[in-house]
Design an enzyme around this catalytic site. Sequence first.
Site, mmCIF file in Angstrom:
data_model
loop_
_atom_site.group_PDB
_atom_site.id
_atom_site.type_symbol
_atom_site.label_atom_id
_atom_site.label_comp_id
_atom_site.label_asym_id
_atom_site.label_seq_id
_atom_site.Cartn_x
_atom_site.Cartn_y
_atom_site.Cartn_z
ATOM 1 N N ASP A 19 0.813 -1.229 0.000
ATOM 2 C CA ASP A 19 0.000 0.000 0.000
ATOM 3 C C ASP A 19 0.841 1.272 0.000
ATOM 4 O OD1 ASP A 19 -2.168 -1.659 0.261
ATOM 5 O OD2 ASP A 19 -2.587 -1.150 2.358
ATOM 6 N N ARG A 28 2.642 12.637 -5.053
ATOM 7 C CA ARG A 28 3.025 13.515 -6.161
ATOM 8 C C ARG A 28 2.055 13.428 -7.338
ATOM 9 N NH1 ARG A 28 8.379 15.594 -6.062
ATOM 10 N NH2 ARG A 28 7.999 16.366 -8.159
ATOM 11 N N HIS A 53 -4.632 -3.091 0.121
ATOM 12 C CA HIS A 53 -5.892 -2.647 0.719
ATOM 13 C C HIS A 53 -6.503 -1.582 -0.189
ATOM 14 C CE1 HIS A 53 -7.937 -0.936 4.628
ATOM 15 N NE2 HIS A 53 -8.799 -1.132 3.654
ATOM 16 N N HIS A 60 -4.406 5.162 -1.217
ATOM 17 C CA HIS A 60 -3.154 4.604 -1.734
ATOM 18 C C HIS A 60 -3.426 3.704 -2.947
ATOM 19 C CE1 HIS A 60 -4.298 1.654 1.305
ATOM 20 N NE2 HIS A 60 -3.824 2.363 2.311
ATOM 21 N N THR A 110 -4.715 4.532 9.702
ATOM 22 C CA THR A 110 -4.568 3.142 9.257
ATOM 23 C C THR A 110 -5.656 2.341 9.959
ATOM 24 O OG1 THR A 110 -3.037 1.271 9.108
ATOM 25 C CG2 THR A 110 -2.869 2.632 11.081
ATOM 26 N N THR A 111 -5.767 1.061 9.639
ATOM 27 C CA THR A 111 -6.829 0.246 10.233
ATOM 28 C C THR A 111 -6.606 0.179 11.743
ATOM 29 O OG1 THR A 111 -6.598 -1.062 8.232
ATOM 30 C CG2 THR A 111 -8.086 -1.903 9.901
ATOM 31 N N GLY A 205 1.710 -3.492 12.000
ATOM 32 C CA GLY A 205 2.723 -2.869 12.839
ATOM 33 C C GLY A 205 3.976 -3.697 13.054
ATOM 34 N N GLY A 226 3.644 -4.499 6.034
ATOM 35 C CA GLY A 226 3.787 -3.480 5.000
ATOM 36 C C GLY A 226 4.583 -2.261 5.395
ATOM 37 N N HIS A 227 4.046 -1.452 6.283
ATOM 38 C CA HIS A 227 4.578 -0.112 6.512
ATOM 39 C C HIS A 227 6.054 -0.124 6.885
ATOM 40 C CE1 HIS A 227 5.068 3.685 8.890
ATOM 41 N NE2 HIS A 227 4.559 4.132 7.769
HETATM 42 N N1 PXP Z 1 -3.019 -6.667 7.884
HETATM 43 C C1 PXP Z 1 -4.088 -5.847 7.838
HETATM 44 C C2 PXP Z 1 -5.444 -6.460 7.904
HETATM 45 C C3 PXP Z 1 -3.929 -4.455 7.671
HETATM 46 O O1 PXP Z 1 -5.010 -3.659 7.621
HETATM 47 C C4 PXP Z 1 -2.630 -3.944 7.533
HETATM 48 C C5 PXP Z 1 -2.438 -2.474 7.324
HETATM 49 O O2 PXP Z 1 -2.971 -2.117 6.101
HETATM 50 C C6 PXP Z 1 -1.551 -4.829 7.583
HETATM 51 C C7 PXP Z 1 -1.764 -6.192 7.787
HETATM 52 C C8 PXP Z 1 -0.143 -4.370 7.441
HETATM 53 O O3 PXP Z 1 0.174 -3.538 8.500
HETATM 54 P P1 PXP Z 1 1.517 -2.710 8.467
HETATM 55 O O4 PXP Z 1 1.456 -1.863 7.240
HETATM 56 O O5 PXP Z 1 1.461 -1.918 9.735
HETATM 57 O O6 PXP Z 1 2.643 -3.693 8.438
#
Ligand code: PXP
Length: 274
Positions: A19, A28, A53, A60, A110-111, A205, A226-227
């Site tokens: 994402d 941008r 997502h 995003h 975020t979620t 996270g 992800g993040h």
């Molecule tokens: N799983 C779910 C269901 C999420 O909503 C997210 C965040 O979009 C993630 C995993 C990944 O989380 P992070 O980006 O904090 O690693």
Amino acid sequence: MNETRPAARGPLRLGVNIDHVATVRNARGCGYPDPVRAAHLAESAGADGITAHLREDRRHITDHDIDRLMCEISLPLNLEMAATEEMLAIALRHRPHAVCIVPEKREERTTEGGLDVASDENRLAQFIAPLADAGCRISLFVGAEHRQLESAARIGAAVVELHAGGYCDAHAERRILDRDRELKAICDMAAFGESLGLEMHAGHGLTFDTVKPVAAIPQMMELNIGHFLIGEAIFSGLESVIRRMRELMDDARSSAADGQADLAMASGLTAASG
Ligand code: PXP
């Protein structure tokens, strides 16, 4: 090996959430960096799946990204989405490998929390039925609570993804007791979920510092991250960061322990170091 130790159920899959490649692109309003390119790199670095997502506000990932991911990548796509009619139509059109239902609030960054399956069982049961009929593996993103897992199993979800955000936040803020309590809840609910026939995943996270105790949970089958990966890629490159995450997960898996203290030691997460 300790006789009471539950054996790990098999290799732990890594789903890479792309994402935030799209977040940077959209800042941008141009065509790069390309999240589909990130998905290809993730595959070569050892990811087992791609998570994206499609938020209602398209902050995003966009519809076009999903079109391209479905056509251009060979890894299975886990489409995260809210339980809305618009998203249902999109998912039924694409039929991704997995659909993970998440709660969504426009104002959140975020979620924030898990899905309240227990309070919305009938609606969610009806919502996921056509997706399951279309061949998508249904996952529900929930907090580590008995009643949420019981409801998920009752409505026929195949997978539950446990929200790891509370554990990771507590670790980052050095709230050791909270962190350990959150980790214990994830461990306990992974075992409980499996006993209900659910496949257990976790995400949200996770970082190099927090991944090992979650990866060591024997019932855990997939982590979605992800993040941290995308942020750290700025400094070390995406492939190298994903490879490192894979190594940490595999290490934790191979030395999987059976108790909270052992889980903490596996990662260096002790009260002293926390
Ligand atoms: N799983 C779910 C269901 C999420 O909503 C997210 C965040 O979009 C993630 C995993 C990944 O989380 P992070 O980006 O904090 O690693």
